[in-house]
Design an enzyme around this catalytic site. Structure first.
Site, PDB file in Angstrom:
ATOM      1  N   LYS A  85       0.846  -1.211   0.000  1.00 44.15           N
ATOM      2  CA  LYS A  85       0.000   0.000   0.000  1.00 44.15           C
ATOM      3  C   LYS A  85       0.872   1.248   0.000  1.00 44.15           C
ATOM      4  O   LYS A  85       0.705   2.154  -0.814  1.00 44.15           O
ATOM      5  CB  LYS A  85      -0.950   0.009   1.222  1.00 44.15           C
ATOM      6  CG  LYS A  85      -1.891  -1.184   1.279  1.00 44.15           C
ATOM      7  CD  LYS A  85      -2.862  -1.102   2.432  1.00 44.15           C
ATOM      8  CE  LYS A  85      -2.231  -1.190   3.820  1.00 44.15           C
ATOM      9  NZ  LYS A  85      -1.551  -2.471   4.107  1.00 44.15           N
ATOM     10  N   ARG A  91     -10.386  -0.017   8.245  1.00 47.69           N
ATOM     11  CA  ARG A  91      -9.888  -1.364   8.525  1.00 47.69           C
ATOM     12  C   ARG A  91     -10.927  -2.217   9.226  1.00 47.69           C
ATOM     13  O   ARG A  91     -10.649  -3.384   9.520  1.00 47.69           O
ATOM     14  CB  ARG A  91      -8.680  -1.256   9.454  1.00 47.69           C
ATOM     15  CG  ARG A  91      -7.355  -1.224   8.748  1.00 47.69           C
ATOM     16  CD  ARG A  91      -6.339  -1.008   9.831  1.00 47.69           C
ATOM     17  NE  ARG A  91      -5.145  -1.734   9.592  1.00 47.69           N
ATOM     18  CZ  ARG A  91      -4.054  -1.165   9.070  1.00 47.69           C
ATOM     19  NH1 ARG A  91      -4.068   0.089   8.696  1.00 47.69           N
ATOM     20  NH2 ARG A  91      -2.967  -1.867   8.934  1.00 47.69           N
ATOM     21  N   ARG A 126      11.667  -5.454   5.654  1.00 47.98           N
ATOM     22  CA  ARG A 126      11.358  -4.043   5.350  1.00 47.98           C
ATOM     23  C   ARG A 126      12.212  -3.092   6.186  1.00 47.98           C
ATOM     24  O   ARG A 126      12.505  -3.336   7.347  1.00 47.98           O
ATOM     25  CB  ARG A 126       9.888  -3.748   5.629  1.00 47.98           C
ATOM     26  CG  ARG A 126       9.604  -2.248   5.492  1.00 47.98           C
ATOM     27  CD  ARG A 126       8.159  -1.937   5.405  1.00 47.98           C
ATOM     28  NE  ARG A 126       7.415  -2.389   6.578  1.00 47.98           N
ATOM     29  CZ  ARG A 126       6.106  -2.281   6.667  1.00 47.98           C
ATOM     30  NH1 ARG A 126       5.402  -1.768   5.685  1.00 47.98           N
ATOM     31  NH2 ARG A 126       5.492  -2.699   7.755  1.00 47.98           N
ATOM     32  N   ARG A 171      10.591  -1.226  11.725  1.00 48.10           N
ATOM     33  CA  ARG A 171       9.383  -0.936  12.519  1.00 48.10           C
ATOM     34  C   ARG A 171       9.224  -1.928  13.671  1.00 48.10           C
ATOM     35  O   ARG A 171       9.489  -3.110  13.514  1.00 48.10           O
ATOM     36  CB  ARG A 171       8.150  -1.001  11.608  1.00 48.10           C
ATOM     37  CG  ARG A 171       7.699   0.371  11.160  1.00 48.10           C
ATOM     38  CD  ARG A 171       6.638   0.322  10.098  1.00 48.10           C
ATOM     39  NE  ARG A 171       5.447  -0.429  10.466  1.00 48.10           N
ATOM     40  CZ  ARG A 171       4.351  -0.478   9.696  1.00 48.10           C
ATOM     41  NH1 ARG A 171       4.308   0.183   8.554  1.00 48.10           N
ATOM     42  NH2 ARG A 171       3.294  -1.179  10.066  1.00 48.10           N
ATOM     43  N   ARG A 205      -0.701  -9.411  13.110  1.00 43.21           N
ATOM     44  CA  ARG A 205      -1.267  -8.432  12.157  1.00 43.21           C
ATOM     45  C   ARG A 205      -1.995  -9.139  11.019  1.00 43.21           C
ATOM     46  O   ARG A 205      -3.035  -8.673  10.566  1.00 43.21           O
ATOM     47  CB  ARG A 205      -0.151  -7.535  11.596  1.00 43.21           C
ATOM     48  CG  ARG A 205       0.290  -6.471  12.589  1.00 43.21           C
ATOM     49  CD  ARG A 205       1.658  -5.936  12.254  1.00 43.21           C
ATOM     50  NE  ARG A 205       1.701  -5.187  11.023  1.00 43.21           N
ATOM     51  CZ  ARG A 205       2.806  -4.988  10.306  1.00 43.21           C
ATOM     52  NH1 ARG A 205       3.958  -5.526  10.712  1.00 43.21           N
ATOM     53  NH2 ARG A 205       2.773  -4.273   9.220  1.00 43.21           N
TER      54      ARG A 205
HETATM   55  P1  AP5 Z   1       4.750  -1.584   2.064  1.00 44.09           P
HETATM   56  O1  AP5 Z   1       4.462  -0.778   0.839  1.00 44.09           O
HETATM   57  O2  AP5 Z   1       5.427  -0.920   3.197  1.00 44.09           O
HETATM   58  O3  AP5 Z   1       3.416  -2.350   2.529  1.00 44.09           O
HETATM   59  P2  AP5 Z   1       2.113  -1.806   3.282  1.00 44.09           P
HETATM   60  O4  AP5 Z   1       0.947  -2.461   2.613  1.00 44.09           O
HETATM   61  O5  AP5 Z   1       2.134  -0.323   3.364  1.00 44.09           O
HETATM   62  O6  AP5 Z   1       2.343  -2.515   4.663  1.00 44.09           O
HETATM   63  P3  AP5 Z   1       2.155  -1.944   6.161  1.00 44.09           P
HETATM   64  O7  AP5 Z   1       2.918  -2.869   7.054  1.00 44.09           O
HETATM   65  O8  AP5 Z   1       2.487  -0.500   6.219  1.00 44.09           O
HETATM   66  O9  AP5 Z   1       0.665  -2.177   6.343  1.00 44.09           O
HETATM   67  P4  AP5 Z   1      -0.074  -2.198   7.680  1.00 44.09           P
HETATM   68  O10 AP5 Z   1      -1.458  -2.128   7.163  1.00 44.09           O
HETATM   69  O11 AP5 Z   1       0.227  -3.345   8.547  1.00 44.09           O
HETATM   70  O12 AP5 Z   1       0.531  -0.987   8.496  1.00 44.09           O
HETATM   71  P5  AP5 Z   1       0.025   0.467   8.859  1.00 44.09           P
HETATM   72  O13 AP5 Z   1       1.189   1.338   8.944  1.00 44.09           O
HETATM   73  O14 AP5 Z   1      -1.113   0.849   7.980  1.00 44.09           O
HETATM   74  O15 AP5 Z   1       5.591  -2.862   1.578  1.00 44.09           O
HETATM   75  C1  AP5 Z   1       6.027  -3.845   2.513  1.00 44.09           C
HETATM   76  C2  AP5 Z   1       7.421  -4.354   2.127  1.00 44.09           C
HETATM   77  O16 AP5 Z   1       7.348  -5.063   0.890  1.00 44.09           O
HETATM   78  C3  AP5 Z   1       8.453  -3.244   1.904  1.00 44.09           C
HETATM   79  O17 AP5 Z   1       9.686  -3.717   2.353  1.00 44.09           O
HETATM   80  C4  AP5 Z   1       8.458  -3.044   0.383  1.00 44.09           C
HETATM   81  O18 AP5 Z   1       9.695  -2.551  -0.090  1.00 44.09           O
HETATM   82  C5  AP5 Z   1       8.180  -4.462  -0.102  1.00 44.09           C
HETATM   83  N1  AP5 Z   1       7.428  -4.529  -1.357  1.00 44.09           N
HETATM   84  C6  AP5 Z   1       6.410  -3.721  -1.765  1.00 44.09           C
HETATM   85  N2  AP5 Z   1       5.940  -4.133  -2.965  1.00 44.09           N
HETATM   86  C7  AP5 Z   1       6.664  -5.239  -3.306  1.00 44.09           C
HETATM   87  C8  AP5 Z   1       6.627  -6.136  -4.429  1.00 44.09           C
HETATM   88  N3  AP5 Z   1       5.781  -5.976  -5.434  1.00 44.09           N
HETATM   89  N4  AP5 Z   1       7.509  -7.164  -4.437  1.00 44.09           N
HETATM   90  C9  AP5 Z   1       8.402  -7.343  -3.418  1.00 44.09           C
HETATM   91  N5  AP5 Z   1       8.478  -6.537  -2.342  1.00 44.09           N
HETATM   92  C10 AP5 Z   1       7.605  -5.490  -2.280  1.00 44.09           C
HETATM   93  O19 AP5 Z   1      -0.563   0.226  10.310  1.00 44.09           O
HETATM   94  C11 AP5 Z   1       0.254  -0.082  11.395  1.00 44.09           C
HETATM   95  C12 AP5 Z   1      -0.565  -0.242  12.665  1.00 44.09           C
HETATM   96  O20 AP5 Z   1      -1.245   0.992  12.976  1.00 44.09           O
HETATM   97  C13 AP5 Z   1      -1.697  -1.277  12.590  1.00 44.09           C
HETATM   98  O21 AP5 Z   1      -1.244  -2.577  12.857  1.00 44.09           O
HETATM   99  C14 AP5 Z   1      -2.655  -0.750  13.656  1.00 44.09           C
HETATM  100  O22 AP5 Z   1      -2.209  -1.084  14.946  1.00 44.09           O
HETATM  101  C15 AP5 Z   1      -2.546   0.753  13.492  1.00 44.09           C
HETATM  102  N6  AP5 Z   1      -3.538   1.286  12.544  1.00 44.09           N
HETATM  103  C16 AP5 Z   1      -3.299   1.949  11.374  1.00 44.09           C
HETATM  104  N7  AP5 Z   1      -4.447   2.271  10.766  1.00 44.09           N
HETATM  105  C17 AP5 Z   1      -5.442   1.822  11.570  1.00 44.09           C
HETATM  106  C18 AP5 Z   1      -6.875   1.821  11.472  1.00 44.09           C
HETATM  107  N8  AP5 Z   1      -7.505   2.355  10.418  1.00 44.09           N
HETATM  108  N9  AP5 Z   1      -7.587   1.252  12.484  1.00 44.09           N
HETATM  109  C19 AP5 Z   1      -6.962   0.737  13.554  1.00 44.09           C
HETATM  110  N10 AP5 Z   1      -5.640   0.670  13.711  1.00 44.09           N
HETATM  111  C20 AP5 Z   1      -4.880   1.207  12.722  1.00 44.09           C
HETATM  112 MG    MG Z   2       2.225   1.081   4.948  1.00 43.33          MG
END
Ligand code: AP5
Ligand code: MG
Length: 214
Positions: free
Chosen positions: A13, A88, A127, A159, A170
């Site tokens: 994402k 989410r 990552r 992270r 997660r």
């Molecule tokens: P990356 O692009 O970083 O993936 P992402 O989908 O952004 O993953 P996140 O871990 O950020 O998602 P998340 O939903 O768990 O975390 P968030 O910060 O939203 O890519 C991942 C890796 O893969 C990288 O190393 C990248 O280089 C690699 N990659 C990308 N594309 C690739 C490809 N095609 N091939 C190979 N490698 C690739 O949330 C964190 C926490 O915050 C949650 O757990 C929760 O506690 C809280 N939170 C956030 N939003 C909410 C909400 N709405 N409600 C409640 N809690 C929330």
């Molecule tokens: Mg992200």
């Protein structure tokens, strides 16, 4: 244009969001980045959120709904936004549905990025992140200079929730609480499914095929 990015942790994402924001001039709003900034600044919200984030659980809906209500009302999103990591849960989606009409906004498309769990574990454990929100992978998407962000030159970090136990939690949280949103938005006719495995640029090309229609 207003976009939601839906997909499990590690589905890309954040990676795709940077490219989408550049090309389509929409404001990238990542609730994960907003929460992490609050954690770094030790705000009341950050202190409360950290317990859930480190454990791989969702931060309570009421806190997230307040964040989004505030953020979507800011003038800088008027020409379009892209939500990354929100909604989410079903209550978050319903709250957003109730907020938008009052702001004269509507959701155009939900990009549902699909990647198998085994690949997600590999991606998250390798990552490296920058404070500016750019993600790298030590093997799949390394920075030009080891440990430094290509965009802003800051030191990269691992992270706290990218550790094995939190990753598994997660993924479970995603399947139980977030995956039902695929059906919710399918019924509304706004879902576009994107295969999230393979080359990063190729995936972006698939996304542009969908977004160019708006
Ligand atoms: P990356 O692009 O970083 O993936 P992402 O989908 O952004 O993953 P996140 O871990 O950020 O998602 P998340 O939903 O768990 O975390 P968030 O910060 O939203 O890519 C991942 C890796 O893969 C990288 O190393 C990248 O280089 C690699 N990659 C990308 N594309 C690739 C490809 N095609 N091939 C190979 N490698 C690739 O949330 C964190 C926490 O915050 C949650 O757990 C929760 O506690 C809280 N939170 C956030 N939003 C909410 C909400 N709405 N409600 C409640 N809690 C929330
Ligand atoms: Mg992200």
């Amino acid at each position: 244009m207003n976009i939601v990015l839906l997909g499990p942790p590690g589905s890309g994402k954040g990676t795709q969001a940077k490219m989408i924001a550049d090309k389509y001039k929409v404001k990238h709003i990542s609730t994960g980045d907003i929460l992490r900034e609050n954690v770094r600044n030790s705000t009341t919200l950050g202190t409360e959120a950290k317990k859930y984030m480190d454990a791989g659980k969702l931060v309570p809906d009421a806190l997230l709904i307040d964040i989004i209500k505030d953020r979507l009302a800011k003038p800088d999103v008027r020409s379009g936004w892209m939500l990354d990591g929100y909604p989410r849960t079903l209550p978050q989606a319903e709250a957003m549905g109730n907020i938008m009409p009052g702001l004269g906004q509507k959701l155009d498309v939900v990009l549902n990025i699909d990647v198998p769990d085994e690949e997600l574990v590999q991606r998250l454990s390798g990552r490296r992140m920058c404070k500016c929100g750019t993600s790298y992978h030590i093997q799949f998407n390394p920075p030009k200079e080891t440990g430094k962000c290509d965009v802003c030159g800051e030191e990269l970090y691992h992270r706290d929730d990218d550790k094995a136990e939190a990753i598994m939690q997660r993924l479970e949280t995603y399947h139980n609480q977030t995956q039902p949103l695929i059906e919710y938005y399918s019924k509304k006719g706004v879902i576009a499914n994107i295969k999230g495995s393979g080359d990063i640029k190729q995936i972006f090309a698939e996304i542009t095929k969908v977004l160019d229609k708006f």
